[in-house]
Design a protein around this motif. Structure first.
Motif, PDB file in Angstrom:
ATOM      1  N   ILE A 442       0.417  -1.629  -0.221  1.00 46.04           N
ATOM      2  CA  ILE A 442       0.189   0.044   0.150  1.00 46.04           C
ATOM      3  C   ILE A 442       0.514   0.944   0.153  1.00 46.04           C
ATOM      4  CG2 ILE A 442      -1.962   1.113   1.414  1.00 46.04           C
ATOM      5  CD1 ILE A 442      -2.888  -1.354   2.673  1.00 46.04           C
ATOM      6  N   VAL A 443       1.978   1.006   0.581  1.00 45.59           N
ATOM      7  CA  VAL A 443       2.983   2.488   0.698  1.00 45.59           C
ATOM      8  C   VAL A 443       3.961   2.508  -0.788  1.00 45.59           C
ATOM      9  CG1 VAL A 443       4.752   3.302   1.252  1.00 45.59           C
ATOM     10  CG2 VAL A 443       3.646   2.236   2.952  1.00 45.59           C
ATOM     11  N   ALA A 444       4.061   1.413  -1.435  1.00 44.98           N
ATOM     12  CA  ALA A 444       4.459   1.089  -1.973  1.00 44.98           C
ATOM     13  C   ALA A 444       3.483   2.191  -3.319  1.00 44.98           C
ATOM     14  CB  ALA A 444       5.047   0.389  -2.641  1.00 44.98           C
ATOM     15  N   LEU A 445       2.044   1.501  -3.741  1.00 40.94           N
ATOM     16  CA  LEU A 445       1.251   2.176  -4.432  1.00 40.94           C
ATOM     17  C   LEU A 445       1.688   2.981  -4.393  1.00 40.94           C
ATOM     18  CD1 LEU A 445      -0.520   1.367  -6.640  1.00 40.94           C
ATOM     19  CD2 LEU A 445      -2.540   1.100  -4.891  1.00 40.94           C
ATOM     20  N   TRP A 446       1.353   3.900  -3.510  1.00 37.68           N
ATOM     21  CA  TRP A 446       0.897   5.160  -2.606  1.00 37.68           C
ATOM     22  C   TRP A 446       1.776   6.033  -3.087  1.00 37.68           C
ATOM     23  CZ3 TRP A 446      -3.142   8.339  -2.073  1.00 37.68           C
ATOM     24  CH2 TRP A 446      -4.607   7.438  -1.626  1.00 37.68           C
ATOM     25  N   SER A 447       3.176   5.439  -3.038  1.00 39.17           N
ATOM     26  CA  SER A 447       4.492   6.391  -3.117  1.00 39.17           C
ATOM     27  C   SER A 447       4.439   6.896  -4.708  1.00 39.17           C
ATOM     28  CB  SER A 447       5.221   5.845  -2.659  1.00 39.17           C
ATOM     29  OG  SER A 447       5.685   5.457  -1.479  1.00 39.17           O
ATOM     30  N   LEU A 448       4.160   5.240  -5.626  1.00 38.03           N
ATOM     31  CA  LEU A 448       4.474   6.217  -7.318  1.00 38.03           C
ATOM     32  C   LEU A 448       3.119   6.438  -7.037  1.00 38.03           C
ATOM     33  CD1 LEU A 448       4.881   4.322  -9.622  1.00 38.03           C
ATOM     34  CD2 LEU A 448       3.185   2.418  -9.294  1.00 38.03           C
ATOM     35  N   LEU A 449       1.577   6.934  -6.715  1.00 37.23           N
ATOM     36  CA  LEU A 449       1.176   7.613  -7.222  1.00 37.23           C
ATOM     37  C   LEU A 449       1.201   8.903  -7.304  1.00 37.23           C
ATOM     38  CD1 LEU A 449      -2.519   7.827  -8.666  1.00 37.23           C
ATOM     39  CD2 LEU A 449      -2.745   7.630  -5.828  1.00 37.23           C
ATOM     40  N   PHE A 451       4.097  10.251  -6.964  1.00 35.11           N
ATOM     41  CA  PHE A 451       5.127  10.607  -8.084  1.00 35.11           C
ATOM     42  C   PHE A 451       4.672  11.066  -9.315  1.00 35.11           C
ATOM     43  CE2 PHE A 451       8.136   9.109 -11.129  1.00 35.11           C
ATOM     44  CZ  PHE A 451       9.241   9.205 -10.770  1.00 35.11           C
ATOM     45  N   VAL A 452       3.852   9.922  -9.493  1.00 36.51           N
ATOM     46  CA  VAL A 452       3.141   9.952 -10.729  1.00 36.51           C
ATOM     47  C   VAL A 452       2.303  11.594 -10.999  1.00 36.51           C
ATOM     48  CG1 VAL A 452       1.422   9.009 -12.837  1.00 36.51           C
ATOM     49  CG2 VAL A 452       3.403   7.769 -11.966  1.00 36.51           C
ATOM     50  N   LEU A 453       1.157  11.910  -9.923  1.00 39.91           N
ATOM     51  CA  LEU A 453       0.588  12.539  -9.553  1.00 39.91           C
ATOM     52  C   LEU A 453       1.574  13.866 -10.294  1.00 39.91           C
ATOM     53  CD1 LEU A 453      -1.975  12.264  -7.057  1.00 39.91           C
ATOM     54  CD2 LEU A 453      -2.766  12.242 -10.106  1.00 39.91           C
ATOM     55  N   GLY A 454       2.869  14.048  -8.917  1.00 38.93           N
ATOM     56  CA  GLY A 454       3.411  15.438  -8.986  1.00 38.93           C
ATOM     57  C   GLY A 454       4.452  15.907 -10.116  1.00 38.93           C
ATOM     58  N   ARG A 455       4.454  14.434 -11.321  1.00 45.79           N
ATOM     59  CA  ARG A 455       5.337  14.999 -12.645  1.00 45.79           C
ATOM     60  C   ARG A 455       3.894  15.836 -13.533  1.00 45.79           C
ATOM     61  NH1 ARG A 455       9.502  10.251 -14.705  1.00 45.79           N
ATOM     62  NH2 ARG A 455       9.560  12.158 -15.660  1.00 45.79           N
ATOM     63  N   ALA A 456       2.776  15.091 -13.318  1.00 44.16           N
ATOM     64  CA  ALA A 456       1.799  15.653 -14.744  1.00 44.16           C
ATOM     65  C   ALA A 456       2.041  17.256 -14.368  1.00 44.16           C
ATOM     66  CB  ALA A 456       0.232  15.078 -13.948  1.00 44.16           C
ATOM     67  N   PRO A 457       1.469  17.568 -15.596  1.00 42.72           N
ATOM     68  CA  PRO A 457       1.747  19.168 -15.864  1.00 42.72           C
ATOM     69  C   PRO A 457      -0.098  20.009 -15.292  1.00 42.72           C
ATOM     70  CG  PRO A 457       0.630  17.912 -17.562  1.00 42.72           C
ATOM     71  CD  PRO A 457       2.015  16.830 -16.946  1.00 42.72           C
TER      72      PRO A 457
END
Length: 457
Positions: A442-449, A451-457
């Motif tokens: 769960i922690v890894a999934l939230w971290s990945l999410l 990271f992805v949202l943080g890079r979105a324009p």
């Protein structure tokens, strides 16, 4: 239960067998708690256990720590009554004496009645501590005499032969069965039991000292108390293998088989075991699961087993009456080795190193399509194949532990529609590991999410 075997002459042993009903001491000691299981109560009731004698007339006992606490209370004059019943009796006695002494003259007496057990001691201690002008003396038959005396007379009576509340006498009374335990320890005679590991733990905890944290310390303590231990379960397990000894489920069956003509043919040198005249009840009627009778059976099994082993160790048989020292010699490999049920070792060596521990693989049972199964039902399912200890691992998983793993368990349940058996793997089956992996996922999934949202324009 205690049975004392005396080698009267030649190969004859006379048995004095005793039953002791024990109940924890309540004299000035922290209130002791113990538990009883319903099945144990039913079992003992079925075999005639006298609960009234146990609860009302049980012999007290205490270990060294409890005795030290009591001794300190007596020395300081501080007293604590743990029983609410005793407190009520004590209050009534104090009220009676207080009313009486106000008008009583010196040397006049009164009698307190209906006191039982430790109440007779507690009443005297409390009255003597509270009133310097009274003297007390037990009269027997649940009575205590109270006499009004001068302080000078009181000092003369204290610690005299007329003083039944001397510290040493009170401690001896409170120790109860522990006095006998210490006599047995001092005698250093061989201590015989059947499957006696739990018995040794109780002996240590109840009559010696609380059980230590260290396993090695426990072994040392027991060996110092009883240098020679003989567990007839360990002995008979060996005889099963050597003599094709029939399986027996209890001590009476073991004794019956050992006395059978096939294993112990008519032999004039075979030990003759007779009850003392004051134990003739057991000679007339078998009383299995009564402690004193079981102690007799245990000693009988030892003598019969030792004689059988002695006969098998000599090619031309036993020609003279064997002594007990000869029996001990033939039992040498079993001395101080106490049977350990379903463990990584078959026995615990109290006089040396234990054998290397060998744990059979644990099994895990996966339940499918049968909701609500419990440990008892799983045990009943597998007990015909192998004797397991069962512990629930999760909602639909149970772990099976045994000291004798059988491959057929895996084979027979390979195609079972509801139960699947496999080897236990910690990283795969442990609930804590599974929980950790789920949290990590769960922690890894939230971290990945993130990271992805943080890079979105």
């Amino acid at each position: 239960g205690l049975a004392i075997f005396s080698n009267e002459n030649a190969n004859k042993y006379v048995v004095h067998s005793y039953n002791f009903f024990l109940f924890p001491s309540t004299l000035g000691v922290t209130d002791v708690e113990f538990t009883l299981s319903a099945s144990s109560i039913q079992f003992l009731s079925h075999y005639g256990f006298d609960y009234n004698k146990f609860l009302k007339d049980g012999i007290p006992y205490m270990n060294e720590v409890q005795e030290k606490m009591l001794s300190q209370h007596l020395l300081e004059g501080s007293w604590k009554v743990s029983s609410s019943l005793d407190r009520d009796v004590l209050k009534k006695a104090i009220d009676e004496v207080t009313c009486w002494i106000a008008t009583a003259k010196e040397e006049e007496t009164m009698t307190l009645q209906d006191l039982s057990g430790y109440q007779m001691i507690e009443v005297q201690l409390v009255l003597r501590h509270a009133l310097q002008n009274v003297w007390t003396q037990p009269l027997g038959d649940r009575k205590v005499m109270v006499k009004k005396v001068s302080p000078q007379h009181r000092r003369l009576l204290e610690n005299s032969s007329y003083d039944f509340c001397q510290k040493d006498l009170i401690l001896m009374s409170a120790r109860g069965f522990t006095n006998l335990f210490r006599t047995l320890v001092k005698a250093k005679k061989p201590l015989v039991g059947h499957n006696m590991f739990m018995d040794l733990m109780h002996l240590h905890d109840k009559f010696y000292k609380p059980l230590p944290e260290s396993y090695e310390e426990f072994k040392r303590n027991i060996h110092n108390l009883f240098p020679v231990l003989i567990d007839t379960k360990t002995v008979t397990k060996s005889i099963w293998k050597q003599c094709l000894f029939p399986r027996a489920s209890n001590l009476l069956e073991v004794c019956t088989v050992l006395c059978s003509s096939r294993l112990n043919p008519e032999d004039p040198m075979c030990p003759v075991i007779a009850f003392a005249s004051d134990c003739s009840r057991y000679a007339e009627k078998k009383s299995p699961h009564e402690a004193g009778y079981d102690a007799f059976l245990c000693g009988s099994v030892l003598l019969k087993s030792a004689h059988l082993l002695l006969c098998r160790s000599t090619d031309d048989g036993v020609k003279a009456d064997p002594s007990f020292s000869q029996y001990l010699s033939v039992l040498a490999e079993y001395l101080n080795k106490v049977n350990f049920i379903r463990g990584g070792v078959s026995s615990i060596n109290f006089s040396g190193e234990d054998a290397p521990c060998q744990h059979p693989p644990a099994l895990v049972v996966h339940v499918r399509g049968l909701p609500g199964l419990n440990e008892r039902q799983i045990y009943q399912e597998f007990k015909a194949l192998c004797r397991f200890d069962v512990r629930q691992l999760s909602k639909n998983q149970f772990i099976l532990l045994s000291n004798k793993f059988k491959q057929l368990v895996l084979r027979d349940y390979k195609q079972h529609p509801h139960l699947r058996v496999s080897f236990y793997r910690h990283w795969r089956h442990s609930p804590s590991v599974n929980c950790l992996l789920q949290v990590s996922s769960i922690v890894a999934l939230w971290s990945l999410l993130a990271f992805v949202l943080g890079r979105a324009p």
